[in-house]
Motif scaffolding. Structure first.
Motif, PDB file in Angstrom:
ATOM      1  N   TYR A 147     -17.652 123.007  -8.826  1.00  0.00           N
ATOM      2  CA  TYR A 147     -16.749 122.328  -9.757  1.00  0.00           C
ATOM      3  C   TYR A 147     -16.388 120.920  -9.272  1.00  0.00           C
ATOM      4  O   TYR A 147     -15.259 120.456  -9.463  1.00  0.00           O
ATOM      5  CB  TYR A 147     -15.459 123.131  -9.931  1.00  0.00           C
ATOM      6  N   ALA A 148     -17.316 120.234  -8.665  1.00  0.00           N
ATOM      7  CA  ALA A 148     -17.031 118.921  -8.071  1.00  0.00           C
ATOM      8  C   ALA A 148     -16.408 117.951  -9.069  1.00  0.00           C
ATOM      9  O   ALA A 148     -15.495 117.184  -8.731  1.00  0.00           O
ATOM     10  CB  ALA A 148     -18.304 118.322  -7.480  1.00  0.00           C
ATOM     11  N   ASP A 149     -16.871 117.975 -10.314  1.00  0.00           N
ATOM     12  CA  ASP A 149     -16.369 117.038 -11.321  1.00  0.00           C
ATOM     13  C   ASP A 149     -15.001 117.431 -11.872  1.00  0.00           C
ATOM     14  O   ASP A 149     -14.261 116.571 -12.365  1.00  0.00           O
ATOM     15  CB  ASP A 149     -17.367 116.930 -12.485  1.00  0.00           C
ATOM     16  N   GLU A 150     -14.657 118.719 -11.802  1.00  0.00           N
ATOM     17  CA  GLU A 150     -13.410 119.206 -12.395  1.00  0.00           C
ATOM     18  C   GLU A 150     -12.219 119.180 -11.438  1.00  0.00           C
ATOM     19  O   GLU A 150     -11.063 119.104 -11.863  1.00  0.00           O
ATOM     20  CB  GLU A 150     -13.598 120.649 -12.900  1.00  0.00           C
ATOM     21  N   LEU A 151     -12.486 119.228 -10.152  1.00  0.00           N
ATOM     22  CA  LEU A 151     -11.401 119.368  -9.182  1.00  0.00           C
ATOM     23  C   LEU A 151     -10.375 118.230  -9.207  1.00  0.00           C
ATOM     24  O   LEU A 151      -9.179 118.492  -9.044  1.00  0.00           O
ATOM     25  CB  LEU A 151     -11.964 119.522  -7.767  1.00  0.00           C
ATOM     26  N   PRO A 152     -10.775 116.966  -9.383  1.00  0.00           N
ATOM     27  CA  PRO A 152      -9.758 115.900  -9.402  1.00  0.00           C
ATOM     28  C   PRO A 152      -8.652 116.117 -10.432  1.00  0.00           C
ATOM     29  O   PRO A 152      -7.518 115.691 -10.211  1.00  0.00           O
ATOM     30  CB  PRO A 152     -10.584 114.639  -9.724  1.00  0.00           C
ATOM     31  N   GLU A 153      -8.953 116.784 -11.547  1.00  0.00           N
ATOM     32  CA  GLU A 153      -7.925 117.060 -12.551  1.00  0.00           C
ATOM     33  C   GLU A 153      -6.948 118.134 -12.075  1.00  0.00           C
ATOM     34  O   GLU A 153      -5.796 118.171 -12.510  1.00  0.00           O
ATOM     35  CB  GLU A 153      -8.574 117.505 -13.862  1.00  0.00           C
ATOM     36  N   LEU A 154      -7.393 119.020 -11.191  1.00  0.00           N
ATOM     37  CA  LEU A 154      -6.547 120.111 -10.697  1.00  0.00           C
ATOM     38  C   LEU A 154      -5.697 119.684  -9.505  1.00  0.00           C
ATOM     39  O   LEU A 154      -4.664 120.295  -9.234  1.00  0.00           O
ATOM     40  CB  LEU A 154      -7.415 121.305 -10.276  1.00  0.00           C
ATOM     41  N   HIS A 195      -8.510 133.777   6.121  1.00  0.00           N
ATOM     42  CA  HIS A 195      -8.927 132.380   6.144  1.00  0.00           C
ATOM     43  C   HIS A 195     -10.428 132.183   5.965  1.00  0.00           C
ATOM     44  O   HIS A 195     -10.849 131.172   5.377  1.00  0.00           O
ATOM     45  CB  HIS A 195      -8.449 131.728   7.437  1.00  0.00           C
ATOM     46  N   GLU A 196     -11.250 133.099   6.437  1.00  0.00           N
ATOM     47  CA  GLU A 196     -12.696 132.953   6.258  1.00  0.00           C
ATOM     48  C   GLU A 196     -13.059 133.072   4.778  1.00  0.00           C
ATOM     49  O   GLU A 196     -13.883 132.310   4.269  1.00  0.00           O
ATOM     50  CB  GLU A 196     -13.446 133.986   7.092  1.00  0.00           C
ATOM     51  N   LYS A 197     -12.441 134.030   4.087  1.00  0.00           N
ATOM     52  CA  LYS A 197     -12.662 134.163   2.647  1.00  0.00           C
ATOM     53  C   LYS A 197     -12.205 132.906   1.925  1.00  0.00           C
ATOM     54  O   LYS A 197     -12.865 132.420   0.999  1.00  0.00           O
ATOM     55  CB  LYS A 197     -11.894 135.373   2.094  1.00  0.00           C
ATOM     56  N   ALA A 198     -11.053 132.393   2.337  1.00  0.00           N
ATOM     57  CA  ALA A 198     -10.489 131.201   1.698  1.00  0.00           C
ATOM     58  C   ALA A 198     -11.437 130.010   1.862  1.00  0.00           C
ATOM     59  O   ALA A 198     -11.715 129.288   0.896  1.00  0.00           O
ATOM     60  CB  ALA A 198      -9.126 130.881   2.300  1.00  0.00           C
ATOM     61  N   LYS A 199     -11.943 129.796   3.078  1.00  0.00           N
ATOM     62  CA  LYS A 199     -12.831 128.649   3.336  1.00  0.00           C
ATOM     63  C   LYS A 199     -14.133 128.783   2.554  1.00  0.00           C
ATOM     64  O   LYS A 199     -14.638 127.799   1.986  1.00  0.00           O
ATOM     65  CB  LYS A 199     -13.116 128.549   4.837  1.00  0.00           C
ATOM     66  N   SER A 200     -14.694 129.997   2.539  1.00  0.00           N
ATOM     67  CA  SER A 200     -15.949 130.229   1.826  1.00  0.00           C
ATOM     68  C   SER A 200     -15.795 129.969   0.332  1.00  0.00           C
ATOM     69  O   SER A 200     -16.629 129.297  -0.289  1.00  0.00           O
ATOM     70  CB  SER A 200     -16.425 131.662   2.073  1.00  0.00           C
ATOM     71  N   LEU A 201     -14.716 130.475  -0.257  1.00  0.00           N
ATOM     72  CA  LEU A 201     -14.499 130.317  -1.694  1.00  0.00           C
ATOM     73  C   LEU A 201     -14.191 128.866  -2.040  1.00  0.00           C
ATOM     74  O   LEU A 201     -14.653 128.345  -3.068  1.00  0.00           O
ATOM     75  CB  LEU A 201     -13.349 131.214  -2.142  1.00  0.00           C
ATOM     76  N   PHE A 202     -13.422 128.190  -1.176  1.00  0.00           N
ATOM     77  CA  PHE A 202     -13.097 126.792  -1.442  1.00  0.00           C
ATOM     78  C   PHE A 202     -14.358 125.928  -1.366  1.00  0.00           C
ATOM     79  O   PHE A 202     -14.543 125.000  -2.167  1.00  0.00           O
ATOM     80  CB  PHE A 202     -12.051 126.294  -0.449  1.00  0.00           C
ATOM     81  N   ALA A 203     -15.248 126.248  -0.424  1.00  0.00           N
ATOM     82  CA  ALA A 203     -16.518 125.522  -0.318  1.00  0.00           C
ATOM     83  C   ALA A 203     -17.350 125.727  -1.580  1.00  0.00           C
ATOM     84  O   ALA A 203     -17.997 124.792  -2.075  1.00  0.00           O
ATOM     85  CB  ALA A 203     -17.283 125.994   0.918  1.00  0.00           C
ATOM     86  N   GLU A 252     -18.774 134.675 -16.793  1.00  0.00           N
ATOM     87  CA  GLU A 252     -19.322 133.361 -16.466  1.00  0.00           C
ATOM     88  C   GLU A 252     -18.381 132.225 -16.843  1.00  0.00           C
ATOM     89  O   GLU A 252     -18.611 131.067 -16.469  1.00  0.00           O
ATOM     90  CB  GLU A 252     -20.660 133.167 -17.185  1.00  0.00           C
ATOM     91  N   LYS A 253     -17.326 132.534 -17.594  1.00  0.00           N
ATOM     92  CA  LYS A 253     -16.421 131.482 -18.081  1.00  0.00           C
ATOM     93  C   LYS A 253     -15.252 131.217 -17.130  1.00  0.00           C
ATOM     94  O   LYS A 253     -14.240 130.665 -17.523  1.00  0.00           O
ATOM     95  CB  LYS A 253     -15.866 131.863 -19.457  1.00  0.00           C
ATOM     96  N   VAL A 254     -15.377 131.609 -15.882  1.00  0.00           N
ATOM     97  CA  VAL A 254     -14.282 131.431 -14.931  1.00  0.00           C
ATOM     98  C   VAL A 254     -14.008 129.934 -14.713  1.00  0.00           C
ATOM     99  O   VAL A 254     -14.897 129.207 -14.273  1.00  0.00           O
ATOM    100  CB  VAL A 254     -14.607 132.083 -13.577  1.00  0.00           C
ATOM    101  N   PRO A 255     -12.780 129.465 -15.017  1.00  0.00           N
ATOM    102  CA  PRO A 255     -12.479 128.044 -14.790  1.00  0.00           C
ATOM    103  C   PRO A 255     -12.259 127.759 -13.306  1.00  0.00           C
ATOM    104  O   PRO A 255     -11.972 128.654 -12.513  1.00  0.00           O
ATOM    105  CB  PRO A 255     -11.189 127.824 -15.584  1.00  0.00           C
ATOM    106  N   ALA A 256     -12.371 126.487 -12.946  1.00  0.00           N
ATOM    107  CA  ALA A 256     -12.216 126.092 -11.548  1.00  0.00           C
ATOM    108  C   ALA A 256     -10.854 126.481 -11.009  1.00  0.00           C
ATOM    109  O   ALA A 256     -10.719 126.906  -9.850  1.00  0.00           O
ATOM    110  CB  ALA A 256     -12.435 124.585 -11.423  1.00  0.00           C
TER     111      ALA A 256
END
Length: 552
Positions: free
Chosen positions: A200-207, A186-194, A166-170
């Motif tokens: 992780y909406a709040d964490e992504l700007p730092e990445l 690409h389908e896997k990529a789009k699904s996982l990115f979504a 459960e501790k997987v970081p963004a």
């Protein structure tokens, strides 16, 4: 770094790695500290060498060799307190330290020098000693990314996800989605990115620095292909190619413009400005980029000068639209420039014949080298290319288009697959480059006074632009208005004190007036701010003249 130096570094760092692996211990032998520190010093990483030796001095407090190497650094840095602290008579009072970071530093060093096989073995040793260390587990992923082994990278990220629970970081899931893109899933990529965008909406700007997450797809030490994933989903990919003055230490070509378009980027970069991408083939570019590019509805290749050449030469390997501004490789033996002749040209002299694409090519038909290259090479290789002309824009046409205020509009219309219009001629009056180029053409036809007026207007439009300053001095010299020429030269050097060409021009003015002592003094002044070989040669030449005059 030269190839021979790289080989020497690889041999030594490999030997150090093999020695540590043979020991199979968490704390390396004292000689390893010394050898690795010496290597770091040769790489001009003195700060890292010092920290490493300080660590070694605590683990081996009685070892004189470690302290000798450490004191050499302290003396060099004039850190006398540290020298005193490490004198042999007080070494017995330094406490022992049981935890070592040398092996981890070596692992990082091996990765930075692309010695991935040895780095993998060192990492396995580290994990063996610290099997529950999350940082080391994450390093497995980073090693796979660094070595560009994308299937292994995906496997290791998935293993890391299981390890962390459960501790997987963004960052882990974002990188996994990018890895899926790279291998064409690409389908896997789009699904996982979504999922990442939701979870992780709040964490992504730092990445995503400046809105982008960067991954290096290809790196041979001289050329790189970098992928910039935008923070939001996009169906558009821009393949960009750096211009002649850019290296990978700077942002990619058109980065600030394109990030506003909210697109993904894949950029061909280079380590030095002397690199003309002769070290990378069309096949390597295609194999690196093709699967990634297939996941986008819209693909555009874009570049100017060397980047325009690369947009055609490399970008044409993938199914994309191409916008090339003044495309030309200066290292081309038939259509390059004399100052680049030392580069061995390994690409095909003619671009591969490609009648299936319709690239848009913008250039100045009055620019003789570009015009010849378009007729002899580009038009023959791309028979369906669309050519758009901007007379007297010069080779640096992207600067001209920006100055007249149409560059962004051209890119936007090209992206939207709209017709690029014919812009009003009156816009040229805004461009310092237009006035400079037109002045050069006037000078060639002996219309020096007109040329001087145009050069002055170029300077007025852009007072901090160096090239029209040089042109003005040359024109005043040719008109034999020497007092004004000297004044213009000194004025230019106040703005550009390190500009070798202006220094040489000032020196030539003194020579033209037979003022050789003044010319010699001017060379010495120039050498205080510039180490140009041309200035050194000029000094030797003038020294001989001054000595002859002294004997007369």
């Amino acid at each position: 770094m030269s190839i021979s130096t790289q080989n020497e570094n690889k041999n030594l760092s490999t030997q150090i790695a093999q020695y540590i692996l043979a020991q199979n211990e968490a704390v390396p032998n004292k000689s390893v500290y010394i050898n690795f520190a010496k290597q770091l010093k040769r790489d001009k990483k003195v700060g890292q060498a010092k920290k490493l030796l300080e660590e070694g001095s605590k683990i081996y407090p009685l070892n004189l060799s470690i302290h000798t190497e450490l004191m050499k650094i302290y003396v060099r840095q004039k850190s006398w307190k540290d020298v005193a602290k490490h004198l042999p008579r007080i070494l017995v009072n330094i406490p022992r330290k049981t935890e070592s970071t040398l092996t981890y530093k070596l692992y990082k060093y091996l990765i930075s020098n692309r010695h991935y096989s040895e780095a993998s073995e060192i990492l396995e040793l580290l994990v063996k000693v610290n099997p529950t260390n999350e940082t080391l587990q994450y390093e497995y992923v980073q090693l796979a990314f660094a070595s560009k082994n994308w299937p292994i990278a995906i496997q290791r990220v998935e293993e890391l996800v299981q390890f962390l629970g459960e501790k997987v970081p963004a960052s882990v899931l974002v990188d996994l989605s990018i890895a899926y893109q790279i291998v064409g899933e690409h389908e896997k990529a789009k699904s996982l990115f979504a999922e990442c965008l939701t979870k992780y909406a709040d964490e992504l700007p730092e990445l995503f620095v400046d809105g982008y997450r960067k991954v290096t797809l290809f790196d041979n030490g001289e050329s790189r292909i970098e992928f910039y994933k935008f923070i939001e989903p996009t169906n558009t990919l821009f393949a960009t190619f750096d211009s002649i003055d850019k290296t990978w230490e700077r942002t990619p070509f058109a980065f600030n413009l394109l990030k506003k378009k909210r697109v993904d980027l894949v950029s061909l970069r280079r380590r030095t400005t002397k690199n003309y991408h002769q070290d990378i083939s069309r096949e390597e570019y295609y194999e690196t980029v093709a699967k990634l590019a297939d996941g986008y509805d819209k693909k555009v290749a874009y570049g100017t000068s060397l980047g325009g050449y690369s947009a055609l030469y490399f970008g044409s390997t993938i199914d994309c639209n191409i916008l090339a501004l003044s495309p030309r490789n200066s290292a081309h033996p038939n259509h390059g420039t004399k100052m680049r002749v030392e580069t061995i040209f390994q690409h095909e002299l003619q671009h591969p014949y490609n009648p299936t694409i319709t690239p848009t090519i913008i250039y100045d038909p009055k620019e003789s080298i570009d015009s010849k290259y378009m007729k002899k090479v580009i038009s023959k290789s791309y028979p369906n290319a669309k050519f758009i002309y901007f007379p007297y824009a010069g080779h640096r046409i992207s600067i001209y288009l920006s100055q007249i205020g149409v560059l962004k509009d051209i890119v936007a219309k090209f992206m939207g697959e709209e017709e690029i219009p014919t812009y009003e001629r009156a816009l040229r009056s805004k461009s310092t480059e237009y006035h400079r180029i037109l002045a050069l053409h006037c000078a060639k036809t002996n219309k020096k006074n007109w040329a001087l007026q145009l050069a002055d207007e170029s300077i007025r439009l852009s007072p901090t632009y160096d090239r029209p300053r040089v042109l003005k001095v040359e024109l005043l010299r040719d008109l034999y208005r020497m007092d004004e020429a000297f004044e213009a030269a000194y004025e230019g050097l106040e703005l550009f004190p390190k500009y070798t060409r202006l220094h040489l021009l000032l020196i030539s003015l003194f020579e033209q007036e037979n003022q050789y002592k003044e010319a010699f003094n001017a060379v010495d002044e120039a050498l205080k701010v510039s180490k140009s070989p041309k200035l050194k040669e000029k000094r030797e030449e003038l020294l001989a003249k001054v000595e002859i005059l002294a004997t007369e």
